[in-house]
Design a protein around this motif. Structure first.
Motif, PDB file in Angstrom:
ATOM      1  N   VAL A   1      15.509  10.925  -3.391  1.00 53.92           N
ATOM      2  CA  VAL A   1      16.359  11.736  -2.521  1.00 53.92           C
ATOM      3  C   VAL A   1      17.567  10.918  -2.087  1.00 53.92           C
TER       4      VAL A   1
ATOM      5  N   TYR B   1      20.778  11.078   0.626  1.00 52.16           N
ATOM      6  CA  TYR B   1      21.191  11.813   1.816  1.00 52.16           C
ATOM      7  C   TYR B   1      22.703  11.876   1.901  1.00 52.16           C
TER       8      TYR B   1
ATOM      9  N   ALA C   1      21.833   6.853   4.163  1.00 52.54           N
ATOM     10  CA  ALA C   1      20.567   6.511   4.830  1.00 52.54           C
ATOM     11  C   ALA C   1      19.967   5.198   4.333  1.00 52.54           C
ATOM     12  N   LEU C   2      20.814   4.184   4.160  1.00 56.42           N
ATOM     13  CA  LEU C   2      20.294   2.859   3.805  1.00 56.42           C
ATOM     14  C   LEU C   2      19.644   2.241   5.036  1.00 56.42           C
ATOM     15  N   PHE C   3      18.675   1.341   4.803  1.00 57.50           N
ATOM     16  CA  PHE C   3      18.067   0.661   5.936  1.00 57.50           C
ATOM     17  C   PHE C   3      18.990  -0.462   6.383  1.00 57.50           C
ATOM     18  N   GLY C   4      19.480  -0.321   7.614  1.00 54.40           N
ATOM     19  CA  GLY C   4      20.533  -1.210   8.101  1.00 54.40           C
ATOM     20  C   GLY C   4      20.124  -2.664   8.230  1.00 54.40           C
ATOM     21  N   SER C   5      18.809  -2.938   8.318  1.00 52.43           N
ATOM     22  CA  SER C   5      18.395  -4.319   8.524  1.00 52.43           C
ATOM     23  C   SER C   5      18.149  -5.049   7.205  1.00 52.43           C
ATOM     24  N   MET C   6      18.378  -4.349   6.077  1.00 51.80           N
ATOM     25  CA  MET C   6      18.126  -4.992   4.784  1.00 51.80           C
ATOM     26  C   MET C   6      19.405  -4.998   3.957  1.00 51.80           C
TER      27      MET C   6
ATOM     28  N   GLU D   1      17.748  -5.357  -1.247  1.00 53.78           N
ATOM     29  CA  GLU D   1      16.428  -5.152  -0.642  1.00 53.78           C
ATOM     30  C   GLU D   1      16.129  -3.664  -0.458  1.00 53.78           C
TER      31      GLU D   1
ATOM     32  N   LEU E   1      12.926  -1.871  -2.165  1.00 51.96           N
ATOM     33  CA  LEU E   1      11.819  -1.444  -1.293  1.00 51.96           C
ATOM     34  C   LEU E   1      10.781  -0.559  -1.983  1.00 51.96           C
ATOM     35  N   PRO E   2      11.205   0.547  -2.640  1.00 50.17           N
ATOM     36  CA  PRO E   2      10.181   1.366  -3.299  1.00 50.17           C
ATOM     37  C   PRO E   2       9.436   0.596  -4.383  1.00 50.17           C
TER      38      PRO E   2
ATOM     39  N   GLU F   1       6.902  -1.645  -2.713  1.00 47.27           N
ATOM     40  CA  GLU F   1       5.849  -0.838  -2.106  1.00 47.27           C
ATOM     41  C   GLU F   1       4.847  -0.330  -3.140  1.00 47.27           C
TER      42      GLU F   1
ATOM     43  N   ARG G   1      18.808   3.411  -4.868  1.00 47.27           N
ATOM     44  CA  ARG G   1      17.459   3.328  -4.308  1.00 47.27           C
ATOM     45  C   ARG G   1      16.618   4.518  -4.750  1.00 47.27           C
TER      46      ARG G   1
ATOM     47  N   ARG H   1       7.368 -10.231   7.022  1.00 45.32           N
ATOM     48  CA  ARG H   1       8.755 -10.445   7.383  1.00 45.32           C
ATOM     49  C   ARG H   1       9.098  -9.773   8.706  1.00 45.32           C
TER      50      ARG H   1
ATOM     51  N   ASN I   1      20.756   7.808  11.546  1.00 46.14           N
ATOM     52  CA  ASN I   1      21.232   7.522  10.190  1.00 46.14           C
ATOM     53  C   ASN I   1      20.362   8.125   9.100  1.00 46.14           C
ATOM     54  N   GLU I   2      19.421   8.955   9.463  1.00 46.07           N
ATOM     55  CA  GLU I   2      18.475   9.567   8.511  1.00 46.07           C
ATOM     56  C   GLU I   2      17.590   8.540   7.817  1.00 46.07           C
ATOM     57  N   GLU I   3      17.493   7.318   8.411  1.00 48.74           N
ATOM     58  CA  GLU I   3      16.657   6.302   7.772  1.00 48.74           C
ATOM     59  C   GLU I   3      15.175   6.667   7.874  1.00 48.74           C
TER      60      GLU I   3
END
Ligand code: ATP
Ligand code: MG
Lengths: 254, 264
Positions: A88, A90, A94-99, A103, A107-108, A111, A156, B46, B130-132
Motif C-alpha cells: 500500500v 499512501y 507514510a514513511l517511518f520518521g525515526s528510520m 530501513e 522493515l517488511p 519482519e 517499501r 533497537r 502521518n498515516e504511519e
C-alpha cells in the motif's frame, strides 16, 4: 469469469465515519492482473474506500473478499495475514520518521523473511533503484521532498513483491516526467509479476495509459456511477457527467 | 480468548482513525501481544535501547538532583520539629522511610511522566497524523506490539533502577542536613541501616513497576486517541501527563492501603 481469477470482490458495501455514510451500495470485483482505477470528484470518498478495502476500518455492512477470504469477518491474525499480501502506498508516503529510507524499505523484509543482512541490503538497493532513489538509502524521511517520500513509500510497498498493490494518488505532486515513469513502472509490475493493481487517481492521462477498468464514484448518489473500460465509457456512457469527467482533459489535449 | 473479544480488540485499532477508543480494549489489545515478546524477533532491541536511554539514562541527572533536594528538604522539616522535643536522631527515620516508601518512587514517577508520557503521546500522535500507524497495520505489524511493548519494557526496567538512584541520593540529602543538626555521618549511616529494612526498600521500588505500566499505557493511549492535527497531538501530550499523574496518585493510595494490610 472463473472464481480463481477474481482477486478482490466487494459486495453490498456501505462505508463511512461515525454515523455518516460516505459511500453505499458498492458492488464490484477486480480480476487478477488487472489495473483498476478509482476515480471521482474530490471528497467523494476514494481514499475512504481504499482504507476500508485494505482493512483499516470496519465497513458498516457488506463484505470484502480477497481471493474468496473475507477480511471483514477475519480474526486479527487472519486479517494481518491477508494484509501482509498487500503493498500500500499512501497519499503522503507514510514513511517511518525515526528510520532511514533504507530501513523503511527493509522493515517488511526483516519482519517476514529470514534473509541475511546482505541479501536484504541488496533487495533494498534494487527497490530504491526501481523508484529512482538510488543513493538516498541513508537519508532520513525528513530530508526528502514530498514526491521522494512518496516514491520511497512505493519502494517499501514493493519490498515483498506483493501480488496486490494499492496506490492512493501516486502521481499527485510529481512532475509529468516522473509521473509518466510511475505509469510505466505500474505497467511493468503488472506485466512482470502479474500483480493486481488498484489505483486512486485524478490524472486522466494516466487513467488512459494504464487502466484496464475504472469505476467512477459520485458524491450525490454516494455510489458507483460508471464501471468499465475508460475508452468505452468516454464514447458510450449513458451519463453525460461521466463523459464530461473523462473528456474534459481530452478536449484540452486537442 | 473467544472470537467476540478478538473482534472487539480488532475494533480498537480500527477506531484509531476515529475518536471512539475504549481504554479497556486498548489494554486488551496490548496484553494480547505480550506473548509475542517471546517469539523470534519479538523483542525489538533497537527500540528497547532507545527508550531505555530516553526514559532511563537521560533521566538520571534530574532524578539525582530532585531526590537529593527532596531528601534535604524533608530533613530540614523533620529537624525543625524534632528539635522541639530534642530527638534530632529521628530525622534519620523520617527521611529514610519517607524517601523509600513515598518520595523516591513518586518523584521518579513524576519525572517519568514529564519525560516519557508526553513523549510517547506526541510520538504516536504524530505517527497517526502521518498515516504511519495505518502503514504499520498494512504491513501486517501490530501497532500494539511494535509501538507499545518496547516502551513498556523499557519503562519497567528503567523506573525501578531510577528509584534506587533516587532513594540513595534522597538519603544523602538527609545526611547532609543531619550534619547541621549535629548528627555525624557515621551515626546517620548506622541509624539508617538499623531502622530501614530491605522489605521497605523493595516494596517502594516494587510499586514503581505499577507506575511504569500506568504511565506507559496512559501516554500511548493518549497518543492513539489524539485527533489528526497539530493541536490534537499537543492536546494528546497534555492529557497524557494529566492522566498519568492522576493514575499514579490513585494507584499510590491504593498500594499504600494494601501495604498497610501486610504491616508496611
Ligand atoms: N477520518 C475521517 N473522519 C471523518 N470523516 C472523514 C475522515 N476522512 C474523510 N472524511 C470525510 O469523508 C469524505 C470522503 O473523504 P476522502 O478522503 O475519502 O475523499 P477523496 O475522494 O479521497 O478526496 P481527494 O480526492 O480530495 O483525496 C469527505 O467528505 C470527508 O469529509
Ligand atoms: Mg484522497
Amino acid at each position: 469469469m472463473s472464481v480463481e481469477h477474481v482477486k478482490l470482490e466487494v459486495k453490498d458495501l456501505v462505508i463511512g465515519y461515525g454515523d455518516r455514510v460516505v459511500l453505499q451500495n458498492l458492488n464490484f470485483h477486480v480480476s487478477r492482473g488487472e489495473i483498476f482505477c478509482i476515480m471521482g470528484g474530490s471528497g467523494c470518498g476514494k481514499s475512504t474506500l481504499l482504507k476500508h478495502i485494505i482493512g483499516l476500518y470496519p465497513p458498516k455492512s457488506g463484505d470484502i473478499l480477497f481471493s474468496g477470504r473475507s477480511i471483514v469477518n477475519a480474526t486479527p491474525e487472519e486479517r494481518r495475514a491477508i494484509m501482509r499480501g498487500f503493498g500500500v502506498t499512501y497519499q503522503g508516503g507514510a514513511l517511518f520518521g525515526s528510520m532511514t529510507v533504507a530501513e523503511n524499505v527493509a522493515l517488511p523484509l526483516t519482519e517476514y523473511t529470514g534473509k541475511s543482512k546482505a541479501e536484504i541490503a541488496e533487495i533494498v538497493r534494487e527497490k530504491l533503484k526501481l523508484v529512482d532513489l538510488d543513493g538516498f538509502g541513508s537519508y532520513m524521511p525528513s530530508e526528502l521532498s514530498g514526491g521522494m517520500c512518496k516514491r520511497a513509500g512505493l519502494a517499501r510497498a514493493l519490498a515483498l513483491n506483493p501480488d496486490l498493490l494499492f496506490f492512493d494518488e501516486p502521481s499527485a505532486g510529481l512532475d509529468p516526467i516522473t509521473s509518466a515513469g510511475l505509469d510505466r513502472l505500474i505497467l511493468s509490475l503488472r506485466d512482470q509479476f502479474n500483480s493486481t493493481i488498484i489505483v486512486v487517481t485524478h490524472e486522466l492521462d494516466s487513467v488512459f495509459s494504464i487502466a484496464d477498468r475504472v469505476i467512477m464514484l459520485d458524491k450525490g448518489t454516494k455510489s458507483i456511477v460508471a464501471d468499465g473500460d475508460p475508452r468505452d465509457l468516454l464514447k458510450n456512457s449513458t451519463s453525460e457527467w461521466v463523459r464530461c469527467f473523462l473528456d474534459r482533459d481530452g478536449l484540452k489535449r486537442q | 480468548m473467544n472470537g467476540n473479544t478478538d473482534k472487539k480488540i480488532h475494533d480498537f485499532f480500527d477506531g484509531v482513525g476515529t475518536s471512539v477508543l475504549d481504554p479497556v480494549l486498548f489494554i486488551g489489545a496490548v496484553s494480547r501481544q505480550l506473548p509475542s515478546l517471546f517469539r523470534r524477533r519479538g523483542l525489538r532491541k533497537r527500540e528497547l535501547f532507545y527508550y531505555l536511554d530516553l526514559c532511563g539514562a537521560k533521566s538520571i541527572p534530574v532524578v539525582t538532583l530532585i531526590c537529593f533536594l527532596m531528601g534535604a528538604v524533608l530533613g530540614i522539616q523533620a529537624a525543625l520539629q524534632m528539635r522541639k522535643v530534642g530527638t534530632e536522631i529521628f530525622v534519620v527515620d523520617l527521611v529514610g522511610f519517607s524517601v523509600l516508601k513515598e518520595f523516591g518512587p513518586l518523584m521518579v514517577a513524576m519525572i517519568s511522566t514529564g519525560r516519557a508520557a508526553s513523549a510517547f503521546a506526541a510520538e504516536i500522535g504524530t505517527m497517526k497524523v502521518n498515516e504511519e500507524i495505518s502503514a504499520l497495520e498494512t504491513l501486517g505489524i501490530s501497532p500494539a506490539a511494535y509501538l507499545v511493548l518496547p516502551k513498556l519494557l523499557a519503562m519497567l526496567v528503567a523506573m525501578p533502577l531510577l528509584t534506587v538512584i533516587g532513594d540513595v541520593t534522597g538519603i544523602i540529602g538527609g545526611m547532609l542536613v543531619g550534619l547541621s543538626v549535629n548528627i555525624p555521618l557515621q551515626a546517620y549511616w548506622t541509624r539508617t541501616v538499623t531502622v530501614l529494612d530491605s522489605i521497605t526498600f523493595l516494596l517502594g521500588v516494587g510499586k514503581t513497576l505499577v507506575f511504569a505500566a500506568l504511565i506507559t499505557m496512559a501516554g500511548c493511549y493518549c497518543g492513539f486517541k489524539a485527533s489528526c492535527d497539530a493541536q490534537g497531538v499537543g492536546r494528546g501530550a497534555t492529557s497524557a501527563v494529566v492522566l498519568s499523574i492522576f493514575l499514579v496518585v490513585v494507584a499510590d493510595a491504593i498500594i499504600t492501603l494494601l501495604y498497610s494490610f501486610i504491616g508496611y
